[in-house]
Scaffold this motif. Structure first.
Motif, mmCIF file in Angstrom:
data_model
loop_
_atom_site.group_PDB
_atom_site.id
_atom_site.type_symbol
_atom_site.label_atom_id
_atom_site.label_comp_id
_atom_site.label_asym_id
_atom_site.label_seq_id
_atom_site.Cartn_x
_atom_site.Cartn_y
_atom_site.Cartn_z
ATOM 1 N N GLN A 1 0.825 -1.204 0.000
ATOM 2 C CA GLN A 1 0.000 0.000 0.000
ATOM 3 C C GLN A 1 0.862 1.259 0.000
ATOM 4 O O GLN A 1 0.568 2.231 -0.711
ATOM 5 C CB GLN A 1 -0.912 0.001 1.236
ATOM 6 N N GLU B 1 0.960 4.274 -2.833
ATOM 7 C CA GLU B 1 0.741 5.670 -2.470
ATOM 8 C C GLU B 1 1.896 6.556 -2.942
ATOM 9 O O GLU B 1 1.672 7.703 -3.361
ATOM 10 C CB GLU B 1 0.539 5.788 -0.961
ATOM 11 N N SER C 1 1.846 9.621 -5.763
ATOM 12 C CA SER C 1 2.264 10.975 -5.366
ATOM 13 C C SER C 1 3.418 11.509 -6.195
ATOM 14 O O SER C 1 3.839 12.656 -5.991
ATOM 15 C CB SER C 1 2.675 10.977 -3.883
ATOM 16 N N TYR D 1 -1.832 11.545 1.849
ATOM 17 C CA TYR D 1 -2.117 10.372 2.687
ATOM 18 C C TYR D 1 -1.761 10.550 4.163
ATOM 19 O O TYR D 1 -1.934 9.620 4.942
ATOM 20 C CB TYR D 1 -1.357 9.154 2.139
ATOM 21 N N TRP E 1 1.089 10.698 5.930
ATOM 22 C CA TRP E 1 2.044 9.708 6.432
ATOM 23 C C TRP E 1 2.570 10.090 7.818
ATOM 24 O O TRP E 1 2.620 9.247 8.713
ATOM 25 C CB TRP E 1 3.209 9.569 5.453
#
Length: 430
Positions: free
Chosen positions: A209, A213, A217, A257, A259
């Motif tokens: 995942q 991501e 990006s 996202y 992070w």
């Protein structure tokens, strides 16, 4: 309930040497492992205080060593009950009021962990059994990214959209182990006899995942970098700027996202291994190279050489073109070359896709130095008698300046030879 510090520094001090049984990370842990269980070391034989030690279980009185670059987390029923984020030796006590639930060490990471602990700490008296896990706080290398088709972004240098296929790697750091374990690590890695959470494991869906991501990006990351004036807006700098592009990529994944704020993760360094631009972008880059070669003093030098070659060719072939240049005389030709040397250098111009090159402004020669145009060439004549305050309706076209300008466009590849010849015939009335 919590930990009591026995000594500072991993495996250091006399006390550590006296411990017969203690918990430590499993030997052979890879650099890409993020979370792994604590395992007991050695045989107890009733010599130590950890008489109830079992695999993946930490009981009252257990001794634990926290190596450099790791954090220790204890859990019960899926809840975090304690954390140690500084190296040293510790004893776990559930019945000592002086025991601490958190040791966070020093530095920025310590303040993050302390702040998160205050938000998510769990109260209550723990049971007899606790699970203990280590979290890797070092840079985790060899996290890969790559695209199978072109990604596109708005590029400030070209002033338009560009595209490329790219691949590379980045290093990752777990900045906040509490957020990482609580919000991101799947439950199967936080149970008794749990497998190792390894970012390089192809069966690790959580790591997959993160890969998806990052790829999602990349477009925003390239846009962040090339539109940052401090980076010079040059794509060519990306491959050599490991920190700068990593910051742009980290900001992109954070915006999309979260992070760092929700998972405690941050991209530290990056390495772009390859960039393959699409055909349109390659053509634009060729135009930029030509424009850079013709800019400034170098461009003036190229132009003067081109004009000199044009004069020589005109004199050799004869005809209307030859007569036009010969009629100027040596003095007039010198004035043309001198006027070119006095032109300002377009130092602030940066050509972009779809932008027209600014026309060069050439000085008009004084009236008494201009050569007389033949009547059959059809060139406009300056009105001789004008009243005070009157301006001519249209200034006469200087065929020499216009021809020089067209020759520059020819040398730059903007005009074809046929187009240049057609304009030359019109200017010279051939």
């Amino acid at each position: 309930m919590g930990f009591i510090k026995a000594f500072s520094g991993a495996l250091g001090g006399t006390l550590a040497d006296q411990w017969k049984d203690y918990y430590l990370p499993h030997p052979g842990i890879s650099a890409t492992s993020a979370i792994f269980p604590a395992v007991p070391q050695g045989q107890n034989n009733d010599r130590g205080s950890n008489t109830k030690g079992n695999k993946n279980i930490i009981t009252n009185g257990s001794k634990i060593i926290v190596p450099e670059g790791t954090a220790l987390i204890t859990m019960q029923d899926g809840a975090i009950t304690g954390i140690v984020a500084e190296p040293g030796g510790f004893e776990f006590r559930s019945d000592d009021v002086n025991a601490k639930s958190i040791f966070s060490g020093d530095g920025a990471v310590a303040s993050l962990i302390t702040s998160t602990w205050e938000k998510f700490k769990f109260g209550g008296q723990p049971g007899a059994q606790q699970l203990a896990f280590y979290v890797n706080l070092k840079e985790i290398p060899n996290n890969r990214f790559g695209t199978q088709s072109e990604i596109y972004w708005d590029d400030a240098f070209f002033g338009t959209q560009v595209g490329a296929v790219t691949r590379g790697t980045y290093t990752l750091c777990i900045m906040d182990p509490i957020l990482f374990v609580r919000n991101f690590v799947p439950a199967k890695y936080l149970i008794a006899d749990a497998p190792i959470f390894d970012f390089a494991d192809l069966d690790n869906d959580a790591a997959t995942q993160l890969f998806n991501e990052v790829v999602g990006s990349l477009s925003a990351a390239f846009s962040n970098y090339t539109n940052d004036p401090s980076k010079g807006n040059r794509m060519t700098k990306i491959q050599g700027d490991q920190i700068g592009f990593a910051q742009a990529l980290s900001q992109a994944v954070e915006d999309a996202y979260q992070w760092k704020t929700s998972r405690g993760l941050q991209i530290v360094k990056s390495a772009i291994m390859a960039i393959e631009y699409d055909e349109d972008t390659k053509e634009m880059m060729k135009d930029v190279k030509r424009a850079d070669a013709l800019a400034g003093a170098r461009g003036n030098s190229f132009m003067q050489q081109s004009v000199a070659r044009g004069m020589q060719a005109a004199g050799e072939t004869g005809g209307g073109a030859g007569m036009a240049f010969m009629g100027m005389g040596m003095g007039a030709a010198g004035n043309v070359m001198g006027g070119m040397q006095q032109q300002p250098t377009p130092s602030t111009y940066q050509p972009g896709f779809g932008q027209q090159q600014p026309q060069q402004q050439y000085q008009q020669q004084p009236q008494q130095q201009q050569y007389q145009q033949p009547q059959d060439m059809g060139m406009a004549q300056q009105p001789q008698d004008m009243g005070m305050g009157q301006q001519p309706q249209q200034q006469a076209v200087d065929p020499t300046a216009k021809l020089i300008e067209m020759k520059k466009l020819l040398d730059a590849g903007i005009l074809t030879q046929e187009e240049f010849d057609s304009v030359k015939r019109q200017l010279l009335g051939l």
